[in-house]
Design a protein around this motif. Structure first.
Motif, mmCIF file in Angstrom:
data_model
loop_
_atom_site.group_PDB
_atom_site.id
_atom_site.type_symbol
_atom_site.label_atom_id
_atom_site.label_comp_id
_atom_site.label_asym_id
_atom_site.label_seq_id
_atom_site.Cartn_x
_atom_site.Cartn_y
_atom_site.Cartn_z
ATOM 1 N N GLN A 257 0.829 -1.175 0.003
ATOM 2 C CA GLN A 257 0.142 0.078 -0.015
ATOM 3 C C GLN A 257 0.974 1.190 0.161
ATOM 4 N N ALA A 258 0.314 2.261 -0.544
ATOM 5 C CA ALA A 258 0.935 3.560 -0.539
ATOM 6 C C ALA A 258 1.484 4.047 0.841
ATOM 7 N N GLY A 259 2.522 4.454 0.983
ATOM 8 C CA GLY A 259 3.389 4.535 2.117
ATOM 9 C C GLY A 259 4.008 3.598 2.953
ATOM 10 N N GLY A 260 3.890 2.243 2.392
ATOM 11 C CA GLY A 260 4.422 1.192 2.871
ATOM 12 C C GLY A 260 6.015 1.039 2.532
ATOM 13 N N SER A 261 6.714 -0.033 2.744
ATOM 14 C CA SER A 261 8.179 -0.172 2.569
ATOM 15 C C SER A 261 8.251 -1.691 1.920
ATOM 16 N N LEU A 262 9.223 -1.618 1.173
ATOM 17 C CA LEU A 262 9.929 -2.832 0.569
ATOM 18 C C LEU A 262 11.435 -2.830 0.457
ATOM 19 N N ARG A 263 12.145 -4.022 0.578
ATOM 20 C CA ARG A 263 13.407 -4.120 0.444
ATOM 21 C C ARG A 263 13.665 -5.015 -0.823
#
Length: 124
Positions: free
Chosen positions: A13-19
């Motif tokens: 979702q918008a505002g989230g994070s991923l690596r």
């Protein structure tokens, strides 16, 4: 030959994070970069890192939100992405500048090996 394998993409979702991770075969102490592409648009530079990891460069669109790093002992480069936006949705590719090195300025022609890409989708 250098083989690059990206992983870590997904739906967030918008505002989230991923690596994202990029595992390289063999030695990896050469400049690496992340690029992204949206269907129908030009490939876009995201971030680059020198072989030592001491120097980095980012596209203005991701500066302050994304961080590129590397672990040469693991032959892996990372792209930590925070505060993701729908406009970050793309296929993300890592690339290695093995033959000639890289200016870190996001010139795709400097990179001679590319991964297969990993999809990042950011929902609003």
């Amino acid at each position: 030959q250098v083989q690059l394998v990206e992983s870590g993409g997904g739906l967030v979702q918008a505002g989230g994070s991923l690596r994202l991770s990029c595992a390289a075969s063999g030695r990896s102490n050469y400049a690496m970069g992340w690029f992204r592409r949206v269907p129908g648009k030009e490939r876009e530079f995201v971030a680059a890192i020198s072989g030592s990891g001491l120097n980095t460069n980012y596209a203005d669109s991701v500066k302050g939100r994304f961080t590129i790093s590397r672990d040469n002992a693991k032959n892996t480069v990372y792209l930590q992405m925070h505060s993701l936006k729908p406009e970050d949705t793309a296929v993300y590719y890592c690339a290695a500048a093995v033959s000639r090195g890289s200016s870190l300025r996001g010139i795709a022609q400097e990179y001679d090996f590319w991964g297969q890409g990993t999809q990042v989708t950011v929902s609003s």
